[in-house]
Design a protein around this motif. Structure first.
Motif, mmCIF file in Angstrom:
data_model
loop_
_atom_site.group_PDB
_atom_site.id
_atom_site.type_symbol
_atom_site.label_atom_id
_atom_site.label_comp_id
_atom_site.label_asym_id
_atom_site.label_seq_id
_atom_site.Cartn_x
_atom_site.Cartn_y
_atom_site.Cartn_z
ATOM 1 N N ARG A 121 -16.267 -103.261 27.126
ATOM 2 C CA ARG A 121 -16.357 -102.626 28.445
ATOM 3 C C ARG A 121 -16.950 -101.223 28.343
ATOM 4 N NH1 ARG A 121 -11.866 -104.054 29.737
ATOM 5 N NH2 ARG A 121 -10.648 -102.297 28.945
ATOM 6 N N ILE A 122 -16.501 -100.439 27.382
ATOM 7 C CA ILE A 122 -17.014 -99.072 27.225
ATOM 8 C C ILE A 122 -18.481 -99.097 26.790
ATOM 9 C CG2 ILE A 122 -16.783 -96.980 25.835
ATOM 10 C CD1 ILE A 122 -13.807 -97.393 25.815
ATOM 11 N N PRO B 258 -25.067 -93.664 18.546
ATOM 12 C CA PRO B 258 -25.712 -92.597 19.343
ATOM 13 C C PRO B 258 -24.722 -91.790 20.176
ATOM 14 C CG PRO B 258 -26.944 -94.654 19.520
ATOM 15 C CD PRO B 258 -25.658 -94.994 18.838
ATOM 16 N N LEU B 259 -23.605 -92.411 20.565
ATOM 17 C CA LEU B 259 -22.613 -91.695 21.362
ATOM 18 C C LEU B 259 -21.721 -90.822 20.488
ATOM 19 C CD1 LEU B 259 -21.132 -91.207 24.064
ATOM 20 C CD2 LEU B 259 -19.736 -93.226 23.533
ATOM 21 N N THR B 260 -21.187 -91.396 19.384
ATOM 22 C CA THR B 260 -20.281 -90.629 18.527
ATOM 23 C C THR B 260 -21.010 -89.524 17.768
ATOM 24 O OG1 THR B 260 -20.588 -92.298 16.782
ATOM 25 C CG2 THR B 260 -18.719 -92.575 18.267
ATOM 26 N N GLY B 261 -22.285 -89.743 17.451
ATOM 27 C CA GLY B 261 -23.059 -88.727 16.754
ATOM 28 C C GLY B 261 -24.072 -88.038 17.644
ATOM 29 N N TYR C 34 -21.558 -97.241 28.627
ATOM 30 C CA TYR C 34 -22.434 -96.297 27.917
ATOM 31 C C TYR C 34 -23.898 -96.724 28.030
ATOM 32 C CZ TYR C 34 -24.772 -93.871 24.123
ATOM 33 O OH TYR C 34 -25.653 -93.126 23.391
ATOM 34 N N ARG C 35 -24.176 -98.003 27.932
ATOM 35 C CA ARG C 35 -25.552 -98.468 28.063
ATOM 36 C C ARG C 35 -26.090 -98.181 29.464
ATOM 37 N NH1 ARG C 35 -25.124 -104.369 24.982
ATOM 38 N NH2 ARG C 35 -25.291 -103.535 22.829
ATOM 39 N N LEU D 142 -19.264 -87.339 27.450
ATOM 40 C CA LEU D 142 -18.031 -86.820 26.847
ATOM 41 C C LEU D 142 -16.824 -87.642 27.298
ATOM 42 C CD1 LEU D 142 -16.516 -84.715 25.191
ATOM 43 C CD2 LEU D 142 -16.464 -83.255 27.234
ATOM 44 N N ALA D 143 -16.798 -88.014 28.566
ATOM 45 C CA ALA D 143 -15.686 -88.825 29.066
ATOM 46 C C ALA D 143 -15.653 -90.194 28.377
ATOM 47 C CB ALA D 143 -15.807 -88.992 30.578
ATOM 48 N N ILE D 144 -16.817 -90.801 28.211
ATOM 49 C CA ILE D 144 -16.866 -92.107 27.533
ATOM 50 C C ILE D 144 -16.471 -91.964 26.068
ATOM 51 C CG2 ILE D 144 -18.416 -93.961 26.814
ATOM 52 C CD1 ILE D 144 -19.955 -93.593 29.381
#
Length: 259
Positions: A199-200, A139-142, A204-205, A174-176
């Motif tokens: 950790r990331i 969900p973050l990368t896309g 994000y969650r 975007l920062a993550i």
């Protein structure tokens, strides 16, 4: 004619010599050949033999100067012969070479494994990334920025945009995402990279849960704002009416004072 007679004479002289030759059969030579080539080193087949009470003079003439010769196995393929030693040395060198090869292959495989665990260019082939983290970060990368406000009413979208919550979420995500990309391309130990993923993913969650909470509460905030606005309108009307009443009383007092 003279040359023909000479040839016949030479042929006649050579025929008795040729037919008179006899094959020589020397048992000592035959036994030695058998011993040195393929048969057992048999001490009982050394000739001439010592005879009765070792009184055979031929035996002493033959073996007197080297009596230990019959006792020493000189076959090349004897248990301690030079050919046997050479074959044993070849086998030992072959085993040593195989051991070195196995050790070198082990070092090569270990180096390749460590390299694959260290280089960031092949981090996408990591089994843990392929089986778990790639799905969690999908969900973050896309992420589709236009779909962040899907399912909301117009007022709710305007509220989230006007309050800057949309821009806040876009900047944080975007920062993550940039940190995740840097972590995947950096050269580091696999364990450190996995800990970075963990950790990331936690950050994000947390960000995603906060955004979903703000989306769900936007309607509640709007309803509370409308309720507060409605509550302020009667007070404003009452205040204006009170001001008008106060003005009438003041005018009445002033008119009475003039009289």
């Amino acid at each position: 004619m003279k040359y023909v007679l000479l040839a016949l004479l030479l042929l006649g002289l050579a025929m008795p010599v040729a037919f008179g030759q006899k094959a020589i059969r020397d048992d000592a030579i035959r036994y030695q050949q058998e011993r040195m080539v393929f048969k057992q080193w048999d001490r009982n087949k050394f000739v001439p033999e010592p005879g009765f009470l070792y009184l055979n003079p031929m035996y002493w003439l033959t073996w007197g100067l080297h009596p230990n010769y019959p006792k020493t196995d000189l076959r090349p393929l004897s248990p301690y012969g030079p050919q046997t030693q050479r074959l044993g040395l070849v086998l030992a060198m072959q085993q040593s070479s195989n051991s070195y090869k196995l050790h070198a292959d082990t070092l090569r495989n270990t180096a390749l494994t460590e390299t694959s665990n260290y280089i960031g260019a092949v981090s996408g082939l990591d089994p843990l990334w392929m089986l778990y983290y790639s799905k969690e970060f999908d969900p973050l990368t896309g992420q589709n920025d236009g779909a962040l406000l899907s399912g909301l009413e117009i007022k709710e979208r305007e509220y989230l945009q006007s309050t800057g919550l949309v821009n806040w979420y876009l900047e944080e995500s975007l920062a993550i995402r940039e940190r995740l990309a840097a972590l995947r391309t950096a050269n580091m130990d696999r364990g450190s990279r996995i800990l970075g993923y963990h950790r990331i993913l936690g950050e994000y969650r947390t960000l995603r849960a906060s955004w979903e909470a703000k989306r769900q509460r936007s309607k509640l905030y709007l309803s509370l704002a409308e309720t507060a606005e409605k509550a302020r309108k009667p007070n404003a009307q009452a205040t204006s009416a009170g001001e008008q009443n106060d003005k009438l009383i003041a005018d009445r007092i002033l008119s009475n004072s003039k009289l």
